[in-house]
Design a protein around this motif. Structure first.
Motif, mmCIF file in Angstrom:
data_model
loop_
_atom_site.group_PDB
_atom_site.id
_atom_site.type_symbol
_atom_site.label_atom_id
_atom_site.label_comp_id
_atom_site.label_asym_id
_atom_site.label_seq_id
_atom_site.Cartn_x
_atom_site.Cartn_y
_atom_site.Cartn_z
ATOM 1 N N GLN A 1 14.040 -0.409 -1.895
ATOM 2 C CA GLN A 1 14.293 0.101 -0.541
ATOM 3 C C GLN A 1 13.124 0.944 -0.040
ATOM 4 N N ARG A 2 12.585 1.794 -0.911
ATOM 5 C CA ARG A 2 11.436 2.614 -0.525
ATOM 6 C C ARG A 2 10.199 1.750 -0.307
ATOM 7 N N PHE A 3 10.041 0.708 -1.123
ATOM 8 C CA PHE A 3 8.928 -0.223 -0.949
ATOM 9 C C PHE A 3 9.004 -0.888 0.418
ATOM 10 N N ILE A 4 10.180 -1.381 0.777
ATOM 11 C CA ILE A 4 10.370 -2.036 2.081
ATOM 12 C C ILE A 4 10.003 -1.074 3.206
ATOM 13 N N LYS A 5 10.408 0.163 3.053
ATOM 14 C CA LYS A 5 10.119 1.177 4.072
ATOM 15 C C LYS A 5 8.618 1.495 4.145
ATOM 16 N N ALA A 6 7.927 1.413 3.005
ATOM 17 C CA ALA A 6 6.506 1.773 2.943
ATOM 18 C C ALA A 6 5.562 0.616 3.289
ATOM 19 N N VAL A 7 6.042 -0.622 3.267
ATOM 20 C CA VAL A 7 5.170 -1.768 3.530
ATOM 21 C C VAL A 7 4.452 -1.667 4.878
ATOM 22 N N PRO A 8 5.116 -1.282 5.958
ATOM 23 C CA PRO A 8 4.376 -1.185 7.232
ATOM 24 C C PRO A 8 3.193 -0.209 7.169
ATOM 25 N N VAL A 9 3.318 0.848 6.402
ATOM 26 C CA VAL A 9 2.226 1.809 6.240
ATOM 27 C C VAL A 9 1.059 1.126 5.524
ATOM 28 N N PHE A 10 1.363 0.367 4.473
ATOM 29 C CA PHE A 10 0.340 -0.359 3.728
ATOM 30 C C PHE A 10 -0.333 -1.399 4.626
ATOM 31 N N LYS A 11 0.473 -2.146 5.372
ATOM 32 C CA LYS A 11 -0.082 -3.169 6.253
ATOM 33 C C LYS A 11 -0.989 -2.554 7.314
ATOM 34 N N ALA A 12 -0.610 -1.409 7.829
ATOM 35 C CA ALA A 12 -1.447 -0.733 8.829
ATOM 36 C C ALA A 12 -2.788 -0.332 8.220
ATOM 37 N N ALA A 13 -2.768 0.118 6.979
ATOM 38 C CA ALA A 13 -4.008 0.489 6.298
ATOM 39 C C ALA A 13 -4.888 -0.738 6.072
ATOM 40 N N GLU B 1 -4.875 -3.520 7.865
ATOM 41 C CA GLU B 1 -5.389 -3.951 9.169
ATOM 42 C C GLU B 1 -6.514 -3.043 9.656
ATOM 43 N N LYS B 2 -6.431 -1.780 9.305
ATOM 44 C CA LYS B 2 -7.433 -0.808 9.746
ATOM 45 C C LYS B 2 -8.820 -1.137 9.208
ATOM 46 N N ILE B 3 -8.893 -1.592 7.961
ATOM 47 C CA ILE B 3 -10.215 -1.850 7.373
ATOM 48 C C ILE B 3 -10.399 -3.309 6.949
ATOM 49 N N GLU B 4 -9.511 -4.173 7.385
ATOM 50 C CA GLU B 4 -9.578 -5.576 6.989
ATOM 51 C C GLU B 4 -10.944 -6.197 7.287
ATOM 52 N N SER B 5 -11.550 -5.820 8.375
ATOM 53 C CA SER B 5 -12.847 -6.386 8.738
ATOM 54 C C SER B 5 -13.937 -5.974 7.738
ATOM 55 N N GLU B 6 -13.706 -4.909 6.990
ATOM 56 C CA GLU B 6 -14.673 -4.447 5.988
ATOM 57 C C GLU B 6 -14.516 -5.166 4.652
ATOM 58 N N PHE B 7 -13.405 -5.884 4.468
ATOM 59 C CA PHE B 7 -13.183 -6.590 3.215
ATOM 60 C C PHE B 7 -14.218 -7.693 3.045
ATOM 61 N N GLU B 8 -14.589 -7.905 1.802
ATOM 62 C CA GLU B 8 -15.475 -9.011 1.487
ATOM 63 C C GLU B 8 -14.693 -10.305 1.682
#
Length: 185
Positions: A51-63, A65-72
């Motif tokens: 349940q906590r994981f489900i709640k935290a996934v949007p935070v992870f996804k936002a992170a 997306e924030k630096i996705e362009s920097e990924f190799e």
């Protein structure tokens, strides 16, 4: 969406290359909290943890997306390993991620193992469903073909044998919520 499905594939690769935890006489049994590497993905997933994981996934996804362009680039045969390596240190690349995850109810040290256990359980549920579906679809087919296809499916599902049934049951119970936050169907 592609990255999330890719991460599921990565979990599969981890299990294949790292293997399931050994069992048998003389093998030390560890508590799930003491497991490291791929072993943690076979540990028991708690309902409140999911349940906590489900709640935290949007935070992870936002992170992400924030630096996705920097990924190799994650193209090619090493795609999953490359993606996992980049995700595994995301907490170091996005300084506010730890605080944001904590505000969502789960710190990074809990999030990452929960993510692995959840994805392994999702993979196990999907594989179980595929095997059942394949058995139904193969009725009336040539016995040699059925045997060959089923052997391949069973070999592919071996990496999920050690996924605890409770993890599979929890994923089934929370399937709609997981599909929504992880963007799969």
């Amino acid at each position: 969406m592609r990255k999330w499905l890719g991460l599921l594939g990565l979990c599969v690769l981890l299990a294949v290359f790292c293997g399931a935890p050994e069992e048998g006489p003389g093998v030390k049994t560890e508590k799930p909290s003491e497991k490291t590497g791929a072993e943690m993905y076979y540990a028991t997933l708690g309902e409140s943890e999911l349940q906590r994981f489900i709640k935290a996934v949007p935070v992870f996804k936002a992170a992400v997306e924030k630096i996705e362009s920097e990924f190799e680039s994650t193209e090619g045969p090493q795609e999953f390993a490359s993606m996992l390596g980049q995700y595994s240190v995301l907490n170091k690349r996005v300084p506010e991620l730890e605080a944001n995850l904590k505000a969502a109810g789960m710190v990074w040290e809990e999030f990452w193992p929960a993510m692995g256990k959840t994805y392994m359980a999702i993979g196990a549920v999907v594989m179980d469903s595929m095997i059942t579906s394949m058995k139904t679809q193969m009725q009336g087919a040539q016995p040699e073909m059925v045997e060959q296809v089923m052997k391949g499916m069973e070999e592919a599902s071996e990496i999920y044998e050690e996924v605890p049934q409770v993890n599979r049951d929890l994923v089934r119970k929370y399937w709609a919520e997981l599909a929504s936050v992880l963007e799969f169907q």
